[in-house]
Design an enzyme around this catalytic site. Structure first.
Site, PDB file in Angstrom:
ATOM      1  N   GLU A 159      -0.500  -0.547 -10.115  1.00 53.98           N
ATOM      2  CA  GLU A 159      -1.032   0.791 -10.383  1.00 53.98           C
ATOM      3  C   GLU A 159       0.096   1.752 -10.071  1.00 53.98           C
ATOM      4  O   GLU A 159       0.429   1.993  -8.916  1.00 53.98           O
ATOM      5  CB  GLU A 159      -2.266   1.050  -9.513  1.00 53.98           C
ATOM      6  CG  GLU A 159      -3.177   2.132 -10.074  1.00 53.98           C
ATOM      7  CD  GLU A 159      -2.866   3.506  -9.550  1.00 53.98           C
ATOM      8  OE1 GLU A 159      -1.918   4.121 -10.086  1.00 53.98           O
ATOM      9  OE2 GLU A 159      -3.546   3.963  -8.634  1.00 53.98           O
ATOM     10  N   THR A 169       6.682   3.656 -10.650  1.00 51.41           N
ATOM     11  CA  THR A 169       6.997   2.733 -11.735  1.00 51.41           C
ATOM     12  C   THR A 169       8.320   2.021 -11.476  1.00 51.41           C
ATOM     13  O   THR A 169       8.471   0.824 -11.768  1.00 51.41           O
ATOM     14  CB  THR A 169       7.051   3.497 -13.074  1.00 51.41           C
ATOM     15  OG1 THR A 169       5.758   4.070 -13.327  1.00 51.41           O
ATOM     16  CG2 THR A 169       7.425   2.582 -14.223  1.00 51.41           C
ATOM     17  N   GLY A 220       2.261   2.334  -6.432  1.00 49.80           N
ATOM     18  CA  GLY A 220       3.442   3.126  -6.114  1.00 49.80           C
ATOM     19  C   GLY A 220       4.152   3.558  -7.373  1.00 49.80           C
ATOM     20  O   GLY A 220       3.553   3.672  -8.449  1.00 49.80           O
ATOM     21  N   LYS A 241       1.426  -4.921   3.469  1.00 51.98           N
ATOM     22  CA  LYS A 241       2.617  -4.162   3.838  1.00 51.98           C
ATOM     23  C   LYS A 241       2.322  -2.686   3.604  1.00 51.98           C
ATOM     24  O   LYS A 241       2.342  -2.207   2.485  1.00 51.98           O
ATOM     25  CB  LYS A 241       3.815  -4.611   3.002  1.00 51.98           C
ATOM     26  CG  LYS A 241       5.187  -4.407   3.685  1.00 51.98           C
ATOM     27  CD  LYS A 241       5.601  -2.976   3.914  1.00 51.98           C
ATOM     28  CE  LYS A 241       6.125  -2.332   2.648  1.00 51.98           C
ATOM     29  NZ  LYS A 241       6.628  -0.930   2.949  1.00 51.98           N
ATOM     30  N   CYS A 281      -1.259   9.882  -8.270  1.00 49.22           N
ATOM     31  CA  CYS A 281      -0.784   9.327  -9.532  1.00 49.22           C
ATOM     32  C   CYS A 281      -1.617   9.833 -10.707  1.00 49.22           C
ATOM     33  O   CYS A 281      -1.155   9.831 -11.848  1.00 49.22           O
ATOM     34  CB  CYS A 281      -0.803   7.803  -9.486  1.00 49.22           C
ATOM     35  SG  CYS A 281      -2.410   7.128  -9.036  1.00 49.22           S
ATOM     36  N   ILE A 330       0.840  -1.206   0.000  1.00 49.18           N
ATOM     37  CA  ILE A 330       0.000   0.000   0.000  1.00 49.18           C
ATOM     38  C   ILE A 330       0.875   1.256   0.000  1.00 49.18           C
ATOM     39  O   ILE A 330       1.873   1.322   0.736  1.00 49.18           O
ATOM     40  CB  ILE A 330      -0.941  -0.030   1.219  1.00 49.18           C
ATOM     41  CG1 ILE A 330      -1.960  -1.167   1.045  1.00 49.18           C
ATOM     42  CG2 ILE A 330      -1.650   1.302   1.417  1.00 49.18           C
ATOM     43  CD1 ILE A 330      -2.945  -1.304   2.179  1.00 49.18           C
ATOM     44  N   ALA A 384       3.034   1.419   3.663  1.00 50.98           N
ATOM     45  CA  ALA A 384       4.242   2.219   3.488  1.00 50.98           C
ATOM     46  C   ALA A 384       4.841   2.559   4.848  1.00 50.98           C
ATOM     47  O   ALA A 384       4.115   2.830   5.813  1.00 50.98           O
ATOM     48  CB  ALA A 384       3.905   3.501   2.723  1.00 50.98           C
ATOM     49  N   GLU A 418       7.155  12.404 -13.382  1.00 53.71           N
ATOM     50  CA  GLU A 418       6.118  12.559 -12.375  1.00 53.71           C
ATOM     51  C   GLU A 418       6.683  13.309 -11.173  1.00 53.71           C
ATOM     52  O   GLU A 418       7.626  12.860 -10.527  1.00 53.71           O
ATOM     53  CB  GLU A 418       5.584  11.197 -11.937  1.00 53.71           C
ATOM     54  CG  GLU A 418       4.429  11.287 -10.973  1.00 53.71           C
ATOM     55  CD  GLU A 418       3.866   9.938 -10.581  1.00 53.71           C
ATOM     56  OE1 GLU A 418       2.633   9.817 -10.484  1.00 53.71           O
ATOM     57  OE2 GLU A 418       4.672   8.999 -10.376  1.00 53.71           O
ATOM     58  N   TRP A 461       1.965   5.479   0.384  1.00 51.91           N
ATOM     59  CA  TRP A 461       1.867   6.422   1.499  1.00 51.91           C
ATOM     60  C   TRP A 461       0.926   7.592   1.231  1.00 51.91           C
ATOM     61  O   TRP A 461       0.609   8.354   2.143  1.00 51.91           O
ATOM     62  CB  TRP A 461       3.245   6.952   1.894  1.00 51.91           C
ATOM     63  CG  TRP A 461       4.153   7.456   0.809  1.00 51.91           C
ATOM     64  CD1 TRP A 461       5.255   6.823   0.319  1.00 51.91           C
ATOM     65  CD2 TRP A 461       4.089   8.714   0.109  1.00 51.91           C
ATOM     66  NE1 TRP A 461       5.873   7.593  -0.646  1.00 51.91           N
ATOM     67  CE2 TRP A 461       5.172   8.755  -0.790  1.00 51.91           C
ATOM     68  CE3 TRP A 461       3.222   9.802   0.145  1.00 51.91           C
ATOM     69  CZ2 TRP A 461       5.411   9.837  -1.639  1.00 51.91           C
ATOM     70  CZ3 TRP A 461       3.438  10.881  -0.704  1.00 51.91           C
ATOM     71  CH2 TRP A 461       4.519  10.894  -1.582  1.00 51.91           C
TER      72      TRP A 461
END
Length: 499
Positions: free
Chosen positions: A266, A245, A243, A190, A300, A164, A192, A397, A166
Protein backbone atom coordinates in the site's frame (compact mmCIF):
# COMPACT_ATOMS: atom_id res chain seq x y z
CA UNK A 1 -3.60 31.69 11.82
CA UNK A 2 -1.85 31.51 15.15
CA UNK A 3 -0.11 28.73 17.00
CA UNK A 4 -0.73 28.00 20.66
CA UNK A 5 1.78 26.54 23.06
CA UNK A 6 3.85 23.83 21.46
CA UNK A 7 3.72 20.53 23.31
CA UNK A 8 2.58 20.23 26.92
CA UNK A 9 3.76 18.99 30.26
CA UNK A 10 2.33 15.61 29.33
CA UNK A 11 4.75 15.33 26.41
CA UNK A 12 7.81 15.77 28.59
CA UNK A 13 6.77 13.89 31.72
CA UNK A 14 4.95 10.86 30.33
CA UNK A 15 6.63 7.61 31.31
CA UNK A 16 7.74 5.48 28.35
CA UNK A 17 7.46 1.90 29.57
CA UNK A 18 8.53 -0.20 26.60
CA UNK A 19 11.61 0.57 24.53
CA UNK A 20 13.22 -2.80 23.86
CA UNK A 21 12.61 -5.42 21.20
CA UNK A 22 9.74 -7.86 21.76
CA UNK A 23 10.80 -11.40 20.82
CA UNK A 24 9.17 -14.68 21.85
CA UNK A 25 6.97 -13.00 24.42
CA UNK A 26 9.71 -11.02 26.17
CA UNK A 27 11.14 -7.50 25.95
CA UNK A 28 14.85 -7.85 25.24
CA UNK A 29 17.85 -5.72 24.30
CA UNK A 30 19.23 -5.92 20.79
CA UNK A 31 22.15 -8.27 20.30
CA UNK A 32 24.45 -5.38 19.38
CA UNK A 33 23.27 -3.23 22.28
CA UNK A 34 22.77 -0.37 19.83
CA UNK A 35 19.99 2.15 20.43
CA UNK A 36 18.45 5.15 18.71
CA UNK A 37 16.38 8.11 19.82
CA UNK A 38 12.75 8.82 19.08
CA UNK A 39 11.77 12.50 19.11
CA UNK A 40 8.61 14.43 20.00
CA UNK A 41 7.81 16.42 16.83
CA UNK A 42 5.92 19.07 18.86
CA UNK A 43 8.93 20.02 20.97
CA UNK A 44 11.90 18.41 19.18
CA UNK A 45 12.79 16.81 22.52
CA UNK A 46 14.03 13.23 22.82
CA UNK A 47 11.25 11.02 24.16
CA UNK A 48 13.14 7.79 24.65
CA UNK A 49 16.14 5.75 23.66
CA UNK A 50 14.95 2.63 21.85
CA UNK A 51 16.71 -0.67 21.16
CA UNK A 52 17.92 -0.89 17.56
CA UNK A 53 17.37 -4.28 15.98
CA UNK A 54 19.37 -5.49 13.00
CA UNK A 55 19.57 -8.62 10.90
CA UNK A 56 20.65 -10.86 13.77
CA UNK A 57 17.69 -9.66 15.84
CA UNK A 58 15.32 -10.24 12.93
CA UNK A 59 16.77 -13.76 12.69
CA UNK A 60 15.88 -14.39 16.34
CA UNK A 61 12.40 -12.97 15.89
CA UNK A 62 11.79 -15.07 12.79
CA UNK A 63 13.06 -18.16 14.58
CA UNK A 64 10.53 -17.54 17.36
CA UNK A 65 7.72 -16.92 14.88
CA UNK A 66 8.70 -20.00 12.86
CA UNK A 67 8.66 -22.20 15.94
CA UNK A 68 5.31 -20.74 17.01
CA UNK A 69 3.87 -21.47 13.59
CA UNK A 70 5.39 -24.89 12.96
CA UNK A 71 4.98 -26.34 16.45
CA UNK A 72 3.03 -23.89 18.56
CA UNK A 73 -0.67 -23.71 19.37
CA UNK A 74 -1.79 -20.61 17.46
CA UNK A 75 -2.35 -22.09 13.96
CA UNK A 76 -3.83 -25.21 15.58
CA UNK A 77 -6.32 -23.45 17.82
CA UNK A 78 -9.95 -23.53 16.82
CA UNK A 79 -11.22 -20.39 15.17
CA UNK A 80 -13.33 -19.84 18.26
CA UNK A 81 -10.28 -19.87 20.53
CA UNK A 82 -8.41 -17.39 18.31
CA UNK A 83 -11.53 -15.23 18.22
CA UNK A 84 -11.76 -15.06 22.00
CA UNK A 85 -8.13 -14.01 22.41
CA UNK A 86 -8.55 -11.34 19.74
CA UNK A 87 -11.67 -10.03 21.48
CA UNK A 88 -9.65 -9.80 24.71
CA UNK A 89 -6.98 -7.88 22.77
CA UNK A 90 -9.67 -5.46 21.55
CA UNK A 91 -10.95 -4.97 25.10
CA UNK A 92 -7.42 -4.19 26.31
CA UNK A 93 -7.01 -1.58 23.57
CA UNK A 94 -10.17 0.14 24.79
CA UNK A 95 -9.08 -0.10 28.42
CA UNK A 96 -5.73 1.51 27.57
CA UNK A 97 -7.05 4.01 25.04
CA UNK A 98 -5.67 7.06 26.88
CA UNK A 99 -2.19 5.54 27.05
CA UNK A 100 -2.20 4.52 23.39
CA UNK A 101 -3.45 7.93 22.28
CA UNK A 102 -0.85 9.71 24.41
CA UNK A 103 1.98 7.65 22.90
CA UNK A 104 0.66 8.34 19.42
CA UNK A 105 0.50 12.07 20.12
CA UNK A 106 4.00 12.45 21.56
CA UNK A 107 5.65 10.14 19.02
CA UNK A 108 3.72 11.15 15.88
CA UNK A 109 2.52 14.70 16.47
CA UNK A 110 -1.14 13.79 15.99
CA UNK A 111 -3.83 15.80 17.82
CA UNK A 112 -5.10 13.88 20.84
CA UNK A 113 -8.85 14.11 20.17
CA UNK A 114 -9.03 12.33 16.78
CA UNK A 115 -6.57 9.67 17.93
CA UNK A 116 -8.30 8.97 21.23
CA UNK A 117 -11.87 9.10 19.98
CA UNK A 118 -11.46 7.78 16.44
CA UNK A 119 -8.24 5.95 15.59
CA UNK A 120 -7.95 3.96 18.81
CA UNK A 121 -11.61 2.97 18.58
CA UNK A 122 -11.14 1.96 14.95
CA UNK A 123 -8.17 -0.17 16.04
CA UNK A 124 -10.12 -2.10 18.66
CA UNK A 125 -13.09 -2.51 16.33
CA UNK A 126 -10.75 -3.83 13.62
CA UNK A 127 -9.68 -6.58 16.02
CA UNK A 128 -13.33 -7.38 16.75
CA UNK A 129 -14.18 -7.42 13.06
CA UNK A 130 -11.49 -9.95 12.18
CA UNK A 131 -12.09 -11.90 15.39
CA UNK A 132 -15.54 -12.52 13.93
CA UNK A 133 -13.93 -13.99 10.83
CA UNK A 134 -11.53 -16.32 12.66
CA UNK A 135 -14.08 -19.12 13.02
CA UNK A 136 -15.56 -18.68 9.53
CA UNK A 137 -12.57 -19.51 7.34
CA UNK A 138 -13.63 -22.40 5.15
CA UNK A 139 -12.92 -24.12 1.88
CA UNK A 140 -15.21 -25.50 -0.82
CA UNK A 141 -16.34 -28.86 -2.18
CA UNK A 142 -15.46 -29.36 -5.83
CA UNK A 143 -17.36 -31.27 -8.48
CA UNK A 144 -14.74 -33.09 -10.51
CA UNK A 145 -14.78 -35.52 -13.41
CA UNK A 146 -13.80 -39.21 -13.39
CA UNK A 147 -15.43 -39.98 -10.03
CA UNK A 148 -12.87 -37.93 -8.15
CA UNK A 149 -14.02 -36.11 -5.07
CA UNK A 150 -12.13 -32.99 -3.97
CA UNK A 151 -12.26 -30.13 -1.58
CA UNK A 152 -10.16 -27.09 -0.75
CA UNK A 153 -8.57 -26.10 2.54
CA UNK A 154 -7.74 -22.49 3.35
CA UNK A 155 -4.66 -22.59 5.52
CA UNK A 156 -2.55 -19.82 7.13
CA UNK A 157 0.36 -18.86 4.92
CA UNK A 158 2.90 -19.01 7.76
CA UNK A 159 5.23 -16.36 9.15
CA UNK A 160 4.36 -12.84 7.98
CA UNK A 161 6.58 -9.76 8.01
CA UNK A 162 4.72 -6.47 8.63
CA UNK A 163 6.51 -3.19 7.90
CA UNK A 164 4.48 -0.37 9.45
CA UNK A 165 4.62 3.34 8.44
CA UNK A 166 5.19 6.33 10.69
CA UNK A 167 2.03 8.28 9.87
CA UNK A 168 -0.39 5.99 11.75
CA UNK A 169 1.31 3.16 13.65
CA UNK A 170 -1.55 2.38 16.08
CA UNK A 171 -4.14 2.19 13.34
CA UNK A 172 -1.86 0.35 10.90
CA UNK A 173 -0.87 -2.22 13.54
CA UNK A 174 -4.52 -3.26 13.84
CA UNK A 175 -5.05 -3.16 10.08
CA UNK A 176 -2.21 -5.61 9.45
CA UNK A 177 -2.04 -7.73 12.57
CA UNK A 178 -5.74 -8.48 13.13
CA UNK A 179 -6.40 -10.35 9.85
CA UNK A 180 -3.07 -12.18 10.13
CA UNK A 181 -4.00 -13.38 13.62
CA UNK A 182 -7.48 -14.41 12.48
CA UNK A 183 -5.94 -16.51 9.71
CA UNK A 184 -3.64 -18.30 12.17
CA UNK A 185 -0.34 -16.70 11.11
CA UNK A 186 2.61 -15.70 13.27
CA UNK A 187 4.56 -12.55 12.53
CA UNK A 188 7.52 -10.22 12.83
CA UNK A 189 6.66 -6.51 12.91
CA UNK A 190 9.08 -3.73 11.99
CA UNK A 191 7.68 -0.34 13.11
CA UNK A 192 8.98 2.85 11.55
CA UNK A 193 12.08 4.09 13.34
CA UNK A 194 10.38 7.48 13.82
CA UNK A 195 7.39 6.03 15.71
CA UNK A 196 8.04 2.73 17.53
CA UNK A 197 6.30 3.44 20.86
CA UNK A 198 2.66 2.53 20.19
CA UNK A 199 3.62 -0.71 18.44
CA UNK A 200 5.71 -1.76 21.44
CA UNK A 201 2.80 -1.00 23.76
CA UNK A 202 0.54 -3.15 21.57
CA UNK A 203 3.08 -5.96 21.92
CA UNK A 204 2.69 -5.66 25.69
CA UNK A 205 -1.10 -5.87 25.33
CA UNK A 206 -0.81 -8.97 23.14
CA UNK A 207 0.88 -10.78 26.01
CA UNK A 208 -1.88 -9.72 28.41
CA UNK A 209 -4.52 -10.86 25.93
CA UNK A 210 -3.12 -14.39 25.86
CA UNK A 211 -1.50 -14.39 22.43
CA UNK A 212 1.05 -17.24 22.70
CA UNK A 213 4.76 -16.44 22.83
CA UNK A 214 6.37 -16.12 19.42
CA UNK A 215 3.17 -15.26 17.57
CA UNK A 216 3.80 -11.49 17.68
CA UNK A 217 7.38 -10.21 17.59
CA UNK A 218 8.51 -6.58 17.23
CA UNK A 219 11.94 -5.52 16.00
CA UNK A 220 12.58 -1.77 16.11
CA UNK A 221 15.15 -0.52 13.68
CA UNK A 222 15.90 1.18 10.41
CA UNK A 223 14.62 0.30 6.98
CA UNK A 224 18.00 -0.44 5.42
CA UNK A 225 18.89 -2.94 8.16
CA UNK A 226 15.89 -4.37 10.02
CA UNK A 227 13.39 -3.68 7.24
CA UNK A 228 15.66 -5.17 4.60
CA UNK A 229 16.19 -8.27 6.77
CA UNK A 230 12.43 -8.78 7.03
CA UNK A 231 11.85 -8.33 3.29
CA UNK A 232 14.59 -10.75 2.28
CA UNK A 233 14.32 -13.38 5.00
CA UNK A 234 14.06 -16.94 3.67
CA UNK A 235 11.88 -18.06 6.59
CA UNK A 236 9.28 -15.32 6.22
CA UNK A 237 6.44 -16.51 4.01
CA UNK A 238 4.74 -13.21 3.12
CA UNK A 239 5.37 -9.48 3.59
CA UNK A 240 3.08 -6.48 3.92
CA UNK A 241 4.43 -2.97 3.51
CA UNK A 242 2.80 0.44 3.76
CA UNK A 243 4.94 3.40 2.78
CA UNK A 244 6.50 5.16 -0.17
CA UNK A 245 6.49 3.79 -3.69
CA UNK A 246 10.27 4.08 -3.77
CA UNK A 247 10.71 1.77 -0.79
CA UNK A 248 7.93 -0.50 -2.09
CA UNK A 249 10.14 -1.28 -5.07
CA UNK A 250 12.96 -2.28 -2.72
CA UNK A 251 10.71 -4.48 -0.59
CA UNK A 252 9.27 -6.25 -3.62
CA UNK A 253 12.70 -6.83 -5.15
CA UNK A 254 14.05 -8.27 -1.88
CA UNK A 255 11.06 -10.58 -1.55
CA UNK A 256 11.47 -11.80 -5.12
CA UNK A 257 15.21 -12.36 -4.82
CA UNK A 258 14.86 -14.41 -1.64
CA UNK A 259 12.13 -17.04 -1.52
CA UNK A 260 9.57 -15.49 -3.88
CA UNK A 261 7.35 -14.59 -0.95
CA UNK A 262 4.10 -12.81 -1.85
CA UNK A 263 3.99 -9.11 -1.11
CA UNK A 264 1.12 -6.74 -0.33
CA UNK A 265 1.98 -3.09 -0.97
CA UNK A 266 0.00 0.00 0.00
CA UNK A 267 2.05 2.85 -1.41
CA UNK A 268 1.83 6.49 -2.37
CA UNK A 269 -0.95 8.46 -3.94
CA UNK A 270 -1.77 11.69 -5.74
CA UNK A 271 -5.51 11.44 -5.52
CA UNK A 272 -7.80 13.61 -7.67
CA UNK A 273 -10.69 15.35 -5.93
CA UNK A 274 -13.01 16.53 -8.69
CA UNK A 275 -15.56 19.27 -8.04
CA UNK A 276 -18.17 19.79 -10.78
CA UNK A 277 -20.06 23.04 -11.14
CA UNK A 278 -23.33 21.54 -9.89
CA UNK A 279 -21.78 20.37 -6.60
CA UNK A 280 -22.63 21.65 -3.14
CA UNK A 281 -19.73 24.11 -2.96
CA UNK A 282 -19.72 24.45 0.82
CA UNK A 283 -19.58 20.69 1.26
CA UNK A 284 -16.93 20.34 -1.44
CA UNK A 285 -14.74 22.98 0.20
CA UNK A 286 -15.12 21.31 3.58
CA UNK A 287 -14.19 17.88 2.21
CA UNK A 288 -11.27 19.24 0.20
CA UNK A 289 -9.87 20.83 3.36
CA UNK A 290 -10.38 17.69 5.44
CA UNK A 291 -9.03 15.48 2.66
CA UNK A 292 -5.74 17.39 2.70
CA UNK A 293 -5.32 18.52 6.30
CA UNK A 294 -6.40 15.58 8.46
CA UNK A 295 -3.29 14.09 10.09
CA UNK A 296 -1.35 17.16 8.87
CA UNK A 297 -1.74 15.91 5.30
CA UNK A 298 0.39 12.86 6.09
CA UNK A 299 -2.00 10.48 4.36
CA UNK A 300 -1.47 8.36 1.27
CA UNK A 301 -5.15 9.00 0.44
CA UNK A 302 -4.86 12.80 0.64
CA UNK A 303 -7.02 14.61 -1.92
CA UNK A 304 -3.91 16.29 -3.21
CA UNK A 305 -5.06 17.33 -6.70
CA UNK A 306 -8.24 19.39 -6.33
CA UNK A 307 -9.79 19.78 -9.80
CA UNK A 308 -12.49 22.47 -9.90
CA UNK A 309 -14.73 23.19 -12.88
CA UNK A 310 -14.04 26.70 -14.14
CA UNK A 311 -17.56 28.09 -13.58
CA UNK A 312 -17.27 27.78 -9.78
CA UNK A 313 -13.50 27.96 -9.41
CA UNK A 314 -13.19 31.40 -7.80
CA UNK A 315 -16.10 30.91 -5.39
CA UNK A 316 -14.78 27.49 -4.39
CA UNK A 317 -11.28 28.83 -3.68
CA UNK A 318 -12.69 31.55 -1.40
CA UNK A 319 -14.69 29.00 0.56
CA UNK A 320 -11.73 26.63 0.75
CA UNK A 321 -9.57 29.44 2.08
CA UNK A 322 -12.18 30.16 4.76
CA UNK A 323 -12.18 26.51 5.84
CA UNK A 324 -8.40 26.34 5.95
CA UNK A 325 -8.11 29.49 8.04
CA UNK A 326 -10.48 27.96 10.59
CA UNK A 327 -8.08 25.02 11.00
CA UNK A 328 -6.54 25.40 14.45
CA UNK A 329 -2.88 24.57 15.04
CA UNK A 330 -1.26 24.20 18.41
CA UNK A 331 -0.69 21.88 21.35
CA UNK A 332 -1.77 18.39 20.25
CA UNK A 333 -3.16 17.72 23.75
CA UNK A 334 -5.55 20.66 23.45
CA UNK A 335 -8.85 19.05 22.40
CA UNK A 336 -9.59 22.06 20.17
CA UNK A 337 -6.45 21.49 18.09
CA UNK A 338 -7.01 20.23 14.54
CA UNK A 339 -3.45 20.30 13.33
CA UNK A 340 -0.20 19.19 14.92
CA UNK A 341 3.40 19.21 13.67
CA UNK A 342 4.74 17.17 10.79
CA UNK A 343 5.94 13.79 11.97
CA UNK A 344 9.68 14.34 11.71
CA UNK A 345 12.31 16.86 10.67
CA UNK A 346 12.99 15.21 7.32
CA UNK A 347 9.33 15.34 6.35
CA UNK A 348 9.03 18.92 7.64
CA UNK A 349 11.88 20.03 5.40
CA UNK A 350 10.51 18.06 2.47
CA UNK A 351 7.10 19.76 2.69
CA UNK A 352 8.69 23.21 2.92
CA UNK A 353 10.76 22.35 -0.14
CA UNK A 354 7.61 21.48 -2.11
CA UNK A 355 6.04 24.78 -1.07
CA UNK A 356 9.06 26.62 -2.44
CA UNK A 357 8.86 24.63 -5.67
CA UNK A 358 5.21 25.62 -5.97
CA UNK A 359 6.10 29.30 -5.67
CA UNK A 360 8.99 29.09 -8.10
CA UNK A 361 6.99 26.98 -10.56
CA UNK A 362 4.42 29.70 -11.13
CA UNK A 363 1.57 28.64 -8.86
CA UNK A 364 -0.23 31.32 -6.85
CA UNK A 365 0.07 31.06 -3.08
CA UNK A 366 -3.36 31.84 -1.64
CA UNK A 367 -2.67 31.24 2.03
CA UNK A 368 -0.17 29.56 4.34
CA UNK A 369 3.18 28.35 3.15
CA UNK A 370 5.27 29.18 6.19
CA UNK A 371 6.68 27.31 9.18
CA UNK A 372 5.24 28.36 12.54
CA UNK A 373 6.75 28.64 16.00
CA UNK A 374 10.25 28.36 17.36
CA UNK A 375 9.95 24.69 18.32
CA UNK A 376 8.26 21.78 16.62
CA UNK A 377 7.74 20.86 12.99
CA UNK A 378 4.67 23.03 12.38
CA UNK A 379 3.73 24.22 8.88
CA UNK A 380 0.77 26.42 7.98
CA UNK A 381 -1.94 24.73 5.89
CA UNK A 382 -1.28 25.94 2.37
CA UNK A 383 -3.37 26.53 -0.76
CA UNK A 384 -2.01 27.01 -4.28
CA UNK A 385 -4.07 28.01 -7.31
CA UNK A 386 -3.11 28.41 -10.98
CA UNK A 387 -1.58 24.95 -10.72
CA UNK A 388 -0.93 23.07 -13.95
CA UNK A 389 -0.48 19.34 -14.49
CA UNK A 390 3.23 19.64 -15.24
CA UNK A 391 4.13 21.33 -11.94
CA UNK A 392 5.98 19.28 -9.34
CA UNK A 393 3.32 19.96 -6.70
CA UNK A 394 0.71 18.48 -9.05
CA UNK A 395 2.72 15.36 -9.86
CA UNK A 396 4.56 14.26 -6.73
CA UNK A 397 3.21 13.11 -3.39
CA UNK A 398 3.84 15.90 -0.88
CA UNK A 399 2.56 14.14 2.25
CA UNK A 400 1.86 17.40 4.01
CA UNK A 401 -0.75 20.17 4.37
CA UNK A 402 -0.51 21.54 0.84
CA UNK A 403 -3.60 21.84 -1.40
CA UNK A 404 -2.96 22.35 -5.14
CA UNK A 405 -6.10 23.58 -6.98
CA UNK A 406 -6.39 22.95 -10.72
CA UNK A 407 -9.06 24.30 -13.09
CA UNK A 408 -10.89 22.19 -15.71
CA UNK A 409 -13.64 22.63 -18.31
CA UNK A 410 -15.22 19.30 -19.32
CA UNK A 411 -15.81 15.85 -17.88
CA UNK A 412 -13.78 14.25 -20.67
CA UNK A 413 -10.85 16.54 -19.95
CA UNK A 414 -10.83 15.98 -16.20
CA UNK A 415 -11.05 12.20 -16.49
CA UNK A 416 -8.02 12.19 -18.76
CA UNK A 417 -6.07 14.51 -16.48
CA UNK A 418 -7.07 12.67 -13.31
CA UNK A 419 -5.74 9.42 -14.75
CA UNK A 420 -2.49 11.01 -15.97
CA UNK A 421 -0.49 9.93 -12.92
CA UNK A 422 1.64 6.98 -11.86
CA UNK A 423 -0.65 6.57 -8.84
CA UNK A 424 -4.12 5.12 -8.43
CA UNK A 425 -5.12 4.94 -4.79
CA UNK A 426 -8.22 7.06 -4.26
CA UNK A 427 -10.42 9.63 -5.99
CA UNK A 428 -13.20 11.97 -4.89
CA UNK A 429 -16.11 13.19 -7.02
CA UNK A 430 -18.44 16.02 -6.03
CA UNK A 431 -21.59 16.31 -8.15
CA UNK A 432 -25.39 16.14 -7.91
CA UNK A 433 -25.63 14.51 -11.35
CA UNK A 434 -25.84 10.71 -11.10
CA UNK A 435 -24.75 10.29 -14.72
CA UNK A 436 -21.57 12.28 -14.08
CA UNK A 437 -20.95 10.37 -10.85
CA UNK A 438 -21.34 6.99 -12.57
CA UNK A 439 -19.25 7.95 -15.58
CA UNK A 440 -16.35 9.29 -13.52
CA UNK A 441 -16.48 6.39 -11.04
CA UNK A 442 -16.21 3.87 -13.88
CA UNK A 443 -13.47 5.84 -15.65
CA UNK A 444 -11.03 6.71 -12.86
CA UNK A 445 -8.28 4.14 -12.35
CA UNK A 446 -8.10 4.00 -8.57
CA UNK A 447 -8.75 1.51 -5.79
CA UNK A 448 -11.54 3.64 -4.31
CA UNK A 449 -13.81 6.32 -5.77
CA UNK A 450 -15.74 8.34 -3.19
CA UNK A 451 -18.79 10.25 -4.40
CA UNK A 452 -19.92 13.30 -2.40
CA UNK A 453 -17.84 12.14 0.55
CA UNK A 454 -14.20 11.59 1.48
CA UNK A 455 -12.13 9.82 4.14
CA UNK A 456 -14.89 7.26 4.67
CA UNK A 457 -12.58 4.27 4.86
CA UNK A 458 -14.05 1.50 6.98
CA UNK A 459 -12.82 -1.82 8.35
CA UNK A 460 -15.40 -3.58 6.13
CA UNK A 461 -14.31 -1.79 2.93
CA UNK A 462 -11.27 -3.18 1.06
CA UNK A 463 -8.51 -0.62 0.62
CA UNK A 464 -5.65 -0.67 -1.86
CA UNK A 465 -4.33 0.81 -5.06
CA UNK A 466 -3.97 0.57 -8.79
CA UNK A 467 -0.75 1.19 -10.70
CA UNK A 468 2.18 2.38 -8.56
CA UNK A 469 -0.01 2.84 -5.52
CA UNK A 470 0.52 -0.86 -4.94
CA UNK A 471 -1.54 -4.03 -4.95
CA UNK A 472 -3.32 -6.27 -2.51
CA UNK A 473 -6.15 -5.15 -0.26
CA UNK A 474 -6.23 -4.31 3.41
CA UNK A 475 -9.43 -4.13 5.46
CA UNK A 476 -12.60 -5.95 4.52
CA UNK A 477 -12.71 -9.72 4.28
CA UNK A 478 -10.47 -9.37 1.22
CA UNK A 479 -7.61 -8.65 3.64
CA UNK A 480 -7.65 -12.28 4.78
CA UNK A 481 -6.59 -13.44 1.31
CA UNK A 482 -3.01 -12.31 1.84
CA UNK A 483 -2.70 -14.47 4.94
CA UNK A 484 -4.30 -17.64 3.58
CA UNK A 485 -3.39 -20.10 0.87
CA UNK A 486 -5.58 -22.67 -0.83
CA UNK A 487 -4.81 -26.37 -0.77
CA UNK A 488 -6.75 -28.80 -2.97
CA UNK A 489 -7.28 -32.33 -1.67
CA UNK A 490 -8.58 -35.00 -4.07
CA UNK A 491 -9.33 -38.72 -3.78
CA UNK A 492 -11.30 -41.29 -5.82
CA UNK A 493 -14.70 -42.37 -4.61
CA UNK A 494 -15.33 -46.04 -3.78
CA UNK A 495 -16.34 -47.29 -7.23
CA UNK A 496 -13.94 -45.12 -9.17
CA UNK A 497 -12.21 -46.75 -12.16
CA UNK A 498 -8.95 -45.33 -10.76
CA UNK A 499 -8.97 -47.76 -7.84
Amino acid sequence: MGLGANGSSKSTTHEIKFTKLFINGEFVDSISGNTFETVNPSTEEVLATVAEGRKEDVDLAVKAAREAFDNGPWPRLSGEARRNIMLKFADLIDENADEIATLEVIDCGKPFAPVRYSEVTISSETFRYFAGAADKIRGATLKMSSNIQAYTLREPIGVVGHIIPWNGPAYMFATKVAPALAAGCTMVIKPAEQTPLTVLFYAHLSKLAGVPDGVINVVNGFGKTAGAAVSSHMDIDAVTFTGSTEVGHVVMQAAAMSNLKPVSLELGGKSPFIVFDDADIDKAAELAALGNLVNKGEMCVAASRVFVQEGIHDVFVKKLEERVKEWRMGDPFDLATNHGPQNNKQQYEKVLSYIEQGKKGGATLVTGGKPIGKKGYYIEPTIFTDVTDDMTIAKEEIFGPVIPVLKFKTIEEVIKRANATIYGLTAGVMTKNIDIANTVSRSIRAGAVLVNCYLVFDRDAPHGGYKMSGFGREKGLEALEHYLQVKMVASPIYDSPWL
